[in-house]
Design an enzyme around this catalytic site. Structure first.
Site, PDB file in Angstrom:
ATOM      1  N   CYS B 126      26.504  15.750 -22.122  1.00 49.61           N
ATOM      2  CA  CYS B 126      26.102  15.580 -23.444  1.00 49.61           C
ATOM      3  C   CYS B 126      27.241  16.028 -24.431  1.00 49.61           C
ATOM      4  O   CYS B 126      27.041  17.480 -24.598  1.00 49.61           O
ATOM      5  CB  CYS B 126      24.741  16.214 -23.490  1.00 49.61           C
ATOM      6  SG  CYS B 126      24.167  16.058 -25.208  1.00 49.61           S
ATOM      7  N   CYS B 129      25.634  18.202 -27.577  1.00 52.99           N
ATOM      8  CA  CYS B 129      24.613  19.223 -27.456  1.00 52.99           C
ATOM      9  C   CYS B 129      24.372  19.776 -25.956  1.00 52.99           C
ATOM     10  O   CYS B 129      25.186  20.046 -25.307  1.00 52.99           O
ATOM     11  CB  CYS B 129      23.334  18.856 -28.300  1.00 52.99           C
ATOM     12  SG  CYS B 129      22.314  20.235 -28.421  1.00 52.99           S
ATOM     13  N   SER B 130      23.359  19.302 -25.342  1.00 49.58           N
ATOM     14  CA  SER B 130      23.015  19.639 -24.276  1.00 49.58           C
ATOM     15  C   SER B 130      21.698  19.028 -23.571  1.00 49.58           C
ATOM     16  O   SER B 130      20.788  19.320 -22.694  1.00 49.58           O
ATOM     17  CB  SER B 130      22.237  21.274 -24.173  1.00 49.58           C
ATOM     18  OG  SER B 130      21.452  21.440 -25.330  1.00 49.58           O
ATOM     19  N   CYS B 131      21.639  17.603 -23.937  1.00 44.86           N
ATOM     20  CA  CYS B 131      20.703  16.674 -23.582  1.00 44.86           C
ATOM     21  C   CYS B 131      21.072  16.557 -21.922  1.00 44.86           C
ATOM     22  O   CYS B 131      21.920  16.374 -21.665  1.00 44.86           O
ATOM     23  CB  CYS B 131      20.827  15.153 -24.085  1.00 44.86           C
ATOM     24  SG  CYS B 131      20.109  15.629 -25.834  1.00 44.86           S
TER      25      CYS B 131
END
Lengths: 113, 227
Positions: B126, B129-131
């Site tokens: 991702c 971000c941090s999906c």
């Protein structure tokens, strides 16, 4: 492309493709408040108060310095506060008073207040 | 009130800085919480007081989060290896196939399952971000959320994979899939040679978190996740 154009086209989160250091395979078990913060994010999403994309943009809106200096969940909770202010669901003074109240549950002076 | 840090916090995951290990002191009830810890409590209590969220919802969601580990994804992978019809359904609609196995999607995301073959190796990231496919893998490791992986996975995946000890032959295509808030990915690794007689449980025991991110293969020798 000049440096200033780079600033224009890349918001703080948009780092895909940039040069970066070798990967350090770090991890840590979440602190209790970090796990609560993650659960809060999910619950805010369930209630359609703050969704994942709003959260991401809220983090980005903190600006490059805060994005760099705050930890992952510190960025989240700061973003939630700002988004809740923007939506008129909380007022800054309400949060400040509640934080004083929470801090006063411990014996010494509240940190950073 | 502007939300800003007024106290130094020892737990900085600097996205634009060096990563480092995060030694954490033992948490005790008597220890004063940090500024952001207090902010979290204050926001949560205000939201409950105003009936915007229920008093019990955070606790219940923590239980949900604690129930999600890579063991769920490993079960999905092992089933796909042994059941061709399930595998076809999984590749057609990842979420529906996981739900068949009782895995609920509490975060209302779609799941696309990417199959590794002799010709294609998949990697998920991702960049923004941090999906991450949290319903089937739990929360992502810190390195997945930090700048080096997010920045480099899309531009130099072979070099990134080599840092995980994974060398992909030049004639194998590498596909990197960039997750979004609503679409998440899971890698279906190649079934390792030598595991032909394994039961579903034995196969699941070989499948690690990192193999389902796509940074390492599944092998019979190296079951068990790093970190």
């Amino acid at each position: 492309m000049s440096q200033s154009q780079n600033l224009l086209t890349r918001l703080p989160n948009d780092i895909g493709g940039l040069p970066a250091e070798p990967i350090a395979r770090v991890d840590h078990a979440l602190e209790p408040w970090e796990k609560r913060c993650h659960a809060l994010a999910d619950v805010l999403d369930f209630h359609k108060i703050i969704n994942t994309e709003e959260k991401r943009r809220g983090v980005e809106a903190l600006g490059a310095e805060m994005v760099a200096k705050l930890s992952y969940y510190e960025r989240w909770i700061a973003a939630f506060a700002n988004i809740l202010f923007q939506k008129g669901l909380l007022a800054p003074t309400d949060l400040a008073r509640k934080m004083d109240e929470v801090a006063a549950r411990w014996p010494t002076d509240p940190a950073g207040q | 009130m502007a939300v800003q840090s007024q106290t130094p916090n020892p737990d900085h995951n600097h996205d634009n800085d060096h990563e480092h290990e995060h030694p954490h002191a033992e948490i005790s009830q008597s220890e004063r919480p940090g500024y952001y810890d207090i902010m979290e409590t204050a926001i949560r209590e205000l939201l409950v007081e105003r009936k915007l969220i229920g008093a019990d919802e955070i606790r219940r969601q923590i239980e949900v989060l604690d129930s999600r580990t890579p063991a769920l994804g490993a079960k999905v992978v092992a089933r796909a290896w042994r059941d061709a019809e399930f595998r076809a359904r999984l590749l057609a609609n990842g979420r529906a196939a996981c739900e068949e196995l009782g895995i609920s999607f509490y975060d209302d995301t779609q799941l696309i399952v990417l199959e590794n073959t002799e010709k294609v190796h998949n990697l998920i990231v991702c960049t923004l971000c941090s999906c991450y496919p949290r319903p089937v893998l739990g929360l992502p490791p810190d390195w997945y959320k930090l700048k080096p992986y997010r920045a480099r996975a899309v531009s130099e995946p072979r070099a990134v994979l080599a840092e995980f000890g994974t060398i992909i032959p030049d004639d194998v295509e590498i596909r990197v899939s960039d997750s979004t808030a609503v679409v998440r990915y899971l890698v279906l690794p190649k079934r390792p040679d030598g595991a032909e007689d394994y039961s579903e449980e034995q196969l699941a025991g070989l499948v690690t978190r990192d193999a389902m991110i796509g940074v390492i293969p599944v092998s019979i020798e190296a079951g068990g996740p790093p970190l």
